[in-house]
Design an enzyme around this catalytic site. Structure first.
Site, PDB file in Angstrom:
ATOM      1  CB  CYS A   1      -9.533  -1.834  15.608  1.00 40.38           C
ATOM      2  SG  CYS A   1      -9.080  -3.553  15.847  1.00 40.38           S
TER       3      CYS A   1
ATOM      4  CG  ASN B   1     -12.718  -1.293  12.083  1.00 33.78           C
ATOM      5  OD1 ASN B   1     -12.799  -0.154  12.537  1.00 33.78           O
ATOM      6  ND2 ASN B   1     -11.561  -1.932  11.994  1.00 33.78           N
TER       7      ASN B   1
ATOM      8  CD  GLU C   1      -8.968   0.121  12.170  1.00 34.10           C
ATOM      9  OE1 GLU C   1      -8.544  -0.885  11.582  1.00 34.10           O
ATOM     10  OE2 GLU C   1      -9.374   0.090  13.357  1.00 34.10           O
TER      11      GLU C   1
END
Length: 942
Positions: free
Chosen positions: A366, A364, A368
């Protein structure tokens, strides 16, 4: 034979009888016969949010109901972002009770419908426990849950999505469409572009392929359009490219080259802030970029060997490159503009629970969430400070019970959730990926007297993370025995069990140092043993369980001091007050930390007072030097070393299903080689992904190593000759000029006095009402600059230090030569440079009048196009600055050097933060995203 069969039948019957028909729920926080709402004091508040630029009201709702212990900030954010219904209508939510009931009752209803609970009483207990934890800010679901659940909108609960794109025009156009649908819903998506043929390969028609970087332009423009079309936060996206792709160098350098363009346009007076009117002319600004490196490549880097770039369709090597050189280009680009980040492909897939269903190729935005293509993940985060007792002990038992309840709720949500595309819906329902995580780790470590960069701090973080994931998988295995394992489990059972054993083995290797981490580790070890035993029998309900997200908006909702795994940003912050306004306070974690370290109330009061005045702990009265490290923050006087961030990530990574949203902060003085070492150590330490940010890397022009030494030496020689350590005072009567100015709506006056033989000698700045704090600070600032000028510090030195400095007010000016200013100081020193510095020195600083810029374009000065002139000049100024500073420090009187140091602001990533698109406030870093503390908007997940 009969006896054996009969015995087996009896055992089977016994196992069936022992198998729980459904989930029995026990109370943790609540009391039977009493609703959680009845145990708190409620009060009515008015939420009025204004735009800081012009004071206009951009949101207003009066008489909302919240518990008295909720902060003003949390109240404002929840009311403006999460309450549903048109403002002013009867359908508009007015109370936190309505919001929590809307979500919790939907979850409980779905749980009953799908057979999770043993009986009505268990469902009621579950409802009360969830309600209590949300009411008391123990945890929060991610933002899409609050936006959508229980409304007439699609019941989207996931914040994180991974897409897929193939090497066909139909697939590429579908990529644009699917991203748009996800952005419209306020979520983010990532994908890997490595299947797309490179620009070095042929099409079936005989022509040359465009390559993935070319198609990135269309996706970037789409994201920018949706962002500017009124989304509550800018589009968040990730694009990943494998290191063996033939276009890897073009991909690596893409954003660094665009940053060169941004600097040139900014220095020419264009509005190049994120969201600025002119930024749309620059490409690739809506995405985070990451390179996927393989173990094969990293081994080639270690050995100094070459590495093959492969055709996408045939897999044949079409070019060989030097691995060290390619890795150096990656580090240099990240040093210049913080992109690309790095993802470690083999490490990611070694921890993959479902390899038989496909590799993990992307993440995704970001970084994570990492799992199968065309999948999604819903997040929830616990507030770690809620489990820290007054005695300084972390309550591992209660934490484990809270995790069980939250994981159960998260899994239930997949039963009723809607998804933006059918492939995502299908994959998510088959694999049921969850992302439980936490916030406030930085605050917890400080409060318990642990330095963020310490063995003890890492041990506590590791044990808590291990406990969280161990309990999550234990509950997942229990749920599998009640409502079944995930559909893809049978095919991936061997791999899933192997990964569970890897987690448990990593837990056994944790070394503990204090009573806190020892007690947590004991509970975690039991949880992993039970997870393995129950999972071996039932399988697991979820293909993944945990991640560490940035916890932007929901972190503010829970009144957290720190987001995700991040340390404290600074020791002093601003607190909003009832009725408007704010005040600067020392973080409340500080006195708690001092108490845990054994300081008395009188000592704590003195230390806190010192921090409030100075912003750091160095030389604080009574504070022992060995305790300084406990108060180290992400930036400021004592900032955490870059490897401190990496080591914390490495301590927690083995206990996460996914990865970590985290940016490693590096000082402005960091070298390309140091960035390269960070990226290399991330691989050695077993991380899955890593991103860095070098202070001001998107503000100052990148250095050229070859030219830097020569230019720096020349600057130093010139400065030493020109410098006069004796103060040259101005005569009683001297020439002067006064300039009126407006910056971002703030009006002021600049008075500049000169020596009769020319040369600036003093300045006075009028800004703010007479007697105000701002007016007093500007008077003191003007005096400091004036004294420095009279002692011979060159004006160009001050200009190089203060131009491009970012703080409010900022924005449009009424000066035709300086159209946009990033702060009042940025404007003042650009104006002084234009009025008092000769053209050649201004050219080195990249500062020109409007006429000069026009003339450059026309070629009047016989130079290259203006962008080249500006860039080379800016290189010279940045390279010369350290030498000028060194000369000042070695020859100036001590008080002049000290005042210069006091004026320096170390803003780091925060300096480059965009303005919030909702309320216009400057945002701050949250993991690898940005967060607005004014209204709660984020540039990424949750």
């Amino acid at each position: 034979m009969t006896e054996t069969v009969g015995g087996s039948a009896k055992k089977t019957a016994a196992r069936a009888a022992a198998k729980p028909a459904a989930l029995k729920v026990q109370r943790v926080y609540t009391t039977e016969g009493r609703h959680p709402y009845d145990e708190v004091t409620w009060e009515r508040r008015d939420v009025v949010m204004t735009n800081w630029r012009d004071g206009s009201v951009n949101f207003e709702q009066r008489g909302v109901e919240f518990p008295e212990f909720w902060s003003v900030n949390a109240t404002n954010i929840v009311t403006s972002k999460y309450f549903r219904g048109a403002v002013g209508s009867e359908k508009r939510e007015q109370s936190l009770r309505q919001l929590i009931d809307r979500v919790v009752k939907t979850y409980v209803g779905a749980g009953k419908e799908h057979g999770y609970f043993a009986g009505e009483q268990d469902a009621e207990i579950f409802e009360h426990e969830l309600t209590y934890m949300l009411l008391h800010q123990v945890f929060s679901f991610n933002s899409p849950v609050w936006f959508n659940v229980g409304t007439s909108s699609p019941q989207q609960v996931s914040a994180c999505f991974i897409l897929a794109v193939d090497d066909t025009m139909e697939s590429i156009l579908n990529w644009y469409r699917e991203e748009g649908l996800i952005f419209k819903g306020g979520s983010g998506a990532g994908l890997n572009l490595s299947r797309i043929r490179s620009s070095k390969e042929l099409l079936s028609s005989g022509g040359t392929a465009s390559g993935p970087v070319s198609f990135m332009r269309g996706a970037d423009a789409s994201a920018g359009t949706i962002k500017s079309g009124g989304a509550t936060r800018r589009a968040a996206k990730m694009v990943v490219l494998d290191v063996d792709h033939p276009d890897v160098v073009e991909f690596i350098e893409t954003k660094a080259r665009e940053e060169d363009k941004i600097r040139a346009l900014r220095d020419a007076g264009f509005d190049m802030d994120l969201g600025g009117t002119d930024i749309v002319s620059v490409q690739y600004q809506n995405a985070n970029n990451s390179i996927r490196v393989s173990d094969e490549f990293m081994h080639a880097y270690e050995s100094g060997g070459d590495f093959g770039l492969r055709a996408r369709q045939t897999g044949e090597v079409i070019e060989r490159v030097d691995a060290k050189e390619l890795f150096g280009k990656l580090a240099k680009a990240a040093w210049e503009c913080a992109d690309p980040g790095i993802q470690y492909d083999d490490t990611i897939n070694d921890w993959h629970t479902c390899p038989e269903s496909g590799r993990i190729t992307a993440s995704n935005p970001c970084s994570e969430y990492m799992h199968l293509d065309n999948s999604s993940c819903n997040l929830a985060s616990l507030n770690l400070m809620k489990f820290l007792g007054d005695d300084g002990r972390f309550d591992a038992v209660t934490f484990a019970k809270a995790v069980e309840l939250i994981i159960t709720a998260m899994d239930i949500s997949i039963c009723f959730a809607d998804f933006p595309t059918e492939p995502i819906a299908d994959t998510t329902r088959k694999f049921r990926q969850l992302g439980i995580g936490y916030a406030n780790l930085g605050a917890l470590l400080m409060a318990t007297g642990h330095a963020y960069d310490s063995e003890g701090g890492r041990a506590l973080a590791a044990t808590i993370t291990s406990l969280m994931t161990g309990v999550s998988y234990r509950r997942s295995a229990e749920l599998a025995g009640i409502v079944g394992a995930y559909d893809g489990y049978k095919r991936n059972a061997t791999a899933h069990q192997r990964v569970m054993r890897k987690h448990a083995a990593a837990n056994d290797l944790i070394r503990t140092y204090h009573a806190n981490d020892s007690s947590v580790h004991k509970v975690a070890t039991e949880a992993w043993q039970q997870a393995l035993e129950i999972g071996a029998k039932n399988g697991w309900r979820n293909a993944q369980a945990s991640v560490l997200a940035p916890t932007g908006t929901i972190g503010l909702m829970m009144d957290c001091d720190t987001t995700g795994i991040e340390p404290d940003l600074a020791l002093v912050k601003f607190k909003k007050l009832v009725g408007g306004g704010s005040m600067q306070i020392v973080n409340q974690t500080v006195p708690r930390a001092l108490k845990s370290l054994g300081y008395q109330d009188e000592q704590i009061e003195a230390i806190v007072e010192f921090i409030a005045e100075h912003g750091h702990v160095v030389d604080a009265p009574g504070l022992r030097r060995e305790h300084y490290e406990v108060f180290d923050c992400a930036m400021g006087e004592r900032s955490i070393a870059p490897m401190g961030h990496v080591r914390m990530m490495a301590a927690t990574q083995p206990f996460l299903s996914g990865a970590i949203s985290k940016t490693v902060n590096m000082p402005e003085t960091a070298t390309v080689e140091e960035v390269e070492e960070i990226y290399y150590q991330g691989w050695k330490l077993g991380l899955k992904a890593l991103a860095i940010y070098r202070d001001n890397c998107k503000v100052g022009q990148p250095l050229s190593a070859g030219k830097g030494a020569n230019k720096g030496a020349e600057a130093k020689t010139e400065t030493v000759v020109e410098y006069r350590p004796v103060r040259k005072r101005l005569p009683k009567k001297r020439p002067s000029q006064t300039v009126s100015f407006t910056v971002g709506g703030a009006e002021g006056y600049l008075h500049a006095g000169s020596y009769p033989d020319n040369g600036l000698g003093e300045i006075f700045v009028k800004l703010g009402k007479q007697g105000s704090t701002l007016a007093g600070v500007m008077d003191a600032f003007s005096m400091s600059i004036s004294v420095g000028l009279q002692y011979g510090i060159p004006l160009e030195f001050y200009v190089s230090k203060f131009q491009n400095l970012r703080f409010e007010p900022a924005g449009m000016t009424d000066d035709p030569d300086v159209r946009i200013a990033t702060s009042v100081l940025d404007y003042l020193f650009r104006r002084l440079a234009l009025d008092y510095l000769p053209y050649d020195k201004r050219a080195q600083l990249g500062i020109f009048t409007a006429d000069e810029r026009s003339a450059q374009v026309a070629g009047e000065y016989g130079s290259a196009p203006s962008s080249d002139v500006d860039l080379e000049g800016l290189r010279g100024s940045v390279e010369a600055a350290p030498a000028v500073e060194a000369a000042v420090e070695t020859t100036a009187p001590k008080q002049v050097g000290s005042s210069t140091e006091l004026l320096e602001l170390h803003l780091g990533k925060a300096a480059d933060a965009p303005l919030c698109m909702t309320c216009g406030t400057k945002m701050r870093p949250a993991g690898s995203c940005y967060l607005c503390e004014g209204c709660g908007s984020t540039s990424g997940c949750s």
